[in-house]
Design a protein around this motif. Structure first.
Motif, PDB file in Angstrom:
ATOM      1  N   SER A  76       0.818  -1.217   0.000  1.00 23.26           N
ATOM      2  CA  SER A  76       0.000   0.000   0.000  1.00 23.26           C
ATOM      3  C   SER A  76       0.849   1.264   0.000  1.00 23.26           C
ATOM      4  O   SER A  76       0.319   2.373   0.083  1.00 23.26           O
ATOM      5  N   ASP A  77       2.183   1.100  -0.082  1.00 21.85           N
ATOM      6  CA  ASP A  77       3.078   2.258  -0.026  1.00 21.85           C
ATOM      7  C   ASP A  77       3.602   2.667  -1.398  1.00 21.85           C
ATOM      8  O   ASP A  77       4.562   3.432  -1.506  1.00 21.85           O
ATOM      9  N   GLY A  78       2.997   2.143  -2.450  1.00 17.68           N
ATOM     10  CA  GLY A  78       3.395   2.534  -3.803  1.00 17.68           C
ATOM     11  C   GLY A  78       4.655   1.878  -4.306  1.00 17.68           C
ATOM     12  O   GLY A  78       5.253   2.350  -5.281  1.00 17.68           O
ATOM     13  N   THR A  79       5.065   0.775  -3.686  1.00 12.96           N
ATOM     14  CA  THR A  79       6.319   0.119  -4.054  1.00 12.96           C
ATOM     15  C   THR A  79       6.397  -0.176  -5.543  1.00 12.96           C
ATOM     16  O   THR A  79       7.394   0.151  -6.205  1.00 12.96           O
ATOM     17  N   ALA A  80       5.375  -0.798  -6.093  1.00  8.50           N
ATOM     18  CA  ALA A  80       5.414  -1.213  -7.500  1.00  8.50           C
ATOM     19  C   ALA A  80       5.620  -0.032  -8.437  1.00  8.50           C
ATOM     20  O   ALA A  80       6.459  -0.079  -9.344  1.00  8.50           O
ATOM     21  N   ASP A  81       4.887   1.052  -8.227  1.00  9.29           N
ATOM     22  CA  ASP A  81       5.001   2.219  -9.107  1.00  9.29           C
ATOM     23  C   ASP A  81       6.359   2.891  -8.984  1.00  9.29           C
ATOM     24  O   ASP A  81       6.961   3.318  -9.982  1.00  9.29           O
ATOM     25  N   ILE A  82       6.867   2.982  -7.761  1.00  6.83           N
ATOM     26  CA  ILE A  82       8.163   3.635  -7.543  1.00  6.83           C
ATOM     27  C   ILE A  82       9.295   2.797  -8.134  1.00  6.83           C
ATOM     28  O   ILE A  82      10.224   3.328  -8.753  1.00  6.83           O
ATOM     29  N   VAL A  83       9.221   1.488  -7.953  1.00  4.49           N
ATOM     30  CA  VAL A  83      10.228   0.610  -8.549  1.00  4.49           C
ATOM     31  C   VAL A  83      10.194   0.725 -10.069  1.00  4.49           C
ATOM     32  O   VAL A  83      11.235   0.839 -10.724  1.00  4.49           O
ATOM     33  N   LYS A  84       8.996   0.729 -10.635  1.00  2.00           N
ATOM     34  CA  LYS A  84       8.869   0.819 -12.089  1.00  2.00           C
ATOM     35  C   LYS A  84       9.442   2.128 -12.620  1.00  2.00           C
ATOM     36  O   LYS A  84      10.069   2.149 -13.687  1.00  2.00           O
ATOM     37  N   ALA A  85       9.252   3.210 -11.874  1.00  3.76           N
ATOM     38  CA  ALA A  85       9.771   4.511 -12.301  1.00  3.76           C
ATOM     39  C   ALA A  85      11.295   4.554 -12.263  1.00  3.76           C
ATOM     40  O   ALA A  85      11.931   5.190 -13.111  1.00  3.76           O
ATOM     41  N   ASN A  86      11.883   3.874 -11.285  1.00  4.10           N
ATOM     42  CA  ASN A  86      13.341   3.916 -11.125  1.00  4.10           C
ATOM     43  C   ASN A  86      14.047   2.789 -11.868  1.00  4.10           C
ATOM     44  O   ASN A  86      15.194   2.954 -12.306  1.00  4.10           O
ATOM     45  N   TYR A  87      13.368   1.661 -12.020  1.00  2.00           N
ATOM     46  CA  TYR A  87      13.973   0.498 -12.672  1.00  2.00           C
ATOM     47  C   TYR A  87      12.959  -0.090 -13.647  1.00  2.00           C
ATOM     48  O   TYR A  87      12.313  -1.113 -13.369  1.00  2.00           O
ATOM     49  N   PRO A  88      12.799   0.531 -14.787  1.00  3.11           N
ATOM     50  CA  PRO A  88      11.734   0.136 -15.728  1.00  3.11           C
ATOM     51  C   PRO A  88      11.892  -1.269 -16.302  1.00  3.11           C
ATOM     52  O   PRO A  88      10.924  -1.821 -16.823  1.00  3.11           O
TER      53      PRO A  88
END
Length: 297
Positions: free
Chosen positions: A43-55
């Protein structure tokens, strides 16, 4: 060896910064790999943040109830479709040293030359502050009445062991073809120990790489079923939960790995929860202290 394909398998839940630190160290390695990251309903946005930094990371979504074994099983199953040369289990709180992946590959290459191609390579970790060893390979206790698997401190030499804790483990494809995936009979704990033991039953071997491959802090036993500050009722309640010894998973484990008298060993952790441990530093091998996986509530 330099052209070998590697799938890095990670599962995470609600600790975005820790996951990012893990990936940052991973992407500083000097070998190529593909990452399969299971985000088990963060619920902390992990998936979106990871995708933004490591596509390039392959992000797989969990249903919120996978925990460590379920998450790693999902990542492993996806990676197995691509038939990689190696599969690396990596906890998202394990920070790899430079050249750690090369070290693990080199260790396996050495074992192949010695006639041990079907070998799992375990990377040992140390605490980032104290430098003390935390996770790695394990051997079954030599005490006949014990059902513990004891951590083996790394040395500068290769060491064979019975099984491993899954913080950083390199599995060659030849082993994956024999053993397959993690057993979904387990949820959060025991799955890594079971995998190493099943591998040995199938004529594979488990080896501890020389030295350390990275850092990982040891999980505290405070508030777990071995914490004698808790009441007997609280300890019994906790040992039956997913991060303790759920009855079904524990039954599968002891029936599979504890011999003809498995039923005598089956009761031990529950008795220990009632009696309590006088010294938390002597807690058993199958507790939160050594089950290093996600801190999922």
């Amino acid at each position: 060896m330099n052209n070998a394909t590697i799938a890095v398998l990670i599962t995470c839940y609600n600790r975005c910064n820790i996951t990012l630190y893990c990936l940052q160290a991973l992407y500083q390695q000097n070998v190529a790999f593909n990452v399969y990251l299971v985000d088990d309903g963060s619920s902390d946005g992990t998936a979106d943040i990871v995708k933004a930094n490591y596509p390039l990371v392959n992000i797989l979504k969990g249903n919120g109830n996978l925990f460590w074994v379920g998450g790693m099983h999902l990542a492993f199953s996806e990676a197995l479709k691509r038939n990689y040369d190696y599969y690396l289990w990596l906890n998202d709180d394990t920070i790899l040293d430079a050249n750690a992946l090369s070290k693990l590959q080199t260790t396996h290459h050495q074992l192949v030359e010695k006639g041990y191609p079907n070998s799992i390579i375990v990377g040992s970790t140390r605490d980032a502050i104290s430098g003390k060893p935390t996770y790695g390979g394990a051997v079954k206790s030599k005490i006949w009445y014990s059902n513990k698997y004891e951590f083996v401190q790394p040395s500068q030499e290769l060491q064979e062991c019975d099984t491993m804790y899954g913080n950083c483990v390199l599995i060659p494809n030849s082993v994956a073809e024999k053993v397959g995936n993690l057993d979904p009979a387990f949820i959060h704990t025991l799955g890594d120990l079971d995998y190493g033991l099943r591998a040995r039953q199938l004529d594979c071997s488990v080896w501890i790489a020389p030295g350390y491959v990275g850092t990982c802090s040891k999980n505290s036993v405070r508030g777990s079923w071995v914490d004698t500050k808790l009441s007997v009722h609280e300890r019994l309640n906790k040992i039956l939960q997913i991060k303790g010894y759920p009855i079904r998973a524990w039954t599968v484990f002891v029936r599979r790995h504890s011999g003809n008298f498995w039923f005598l060993y089956w009761i031990l952790p529950y008795l220990r929860a009632i009696i309590g441990y006088k010294n938390l530093n002597e807690s058993p091998a199958f507790t939160e202290e050594t089950q290093q996986q996600n801190s999922k509530a």
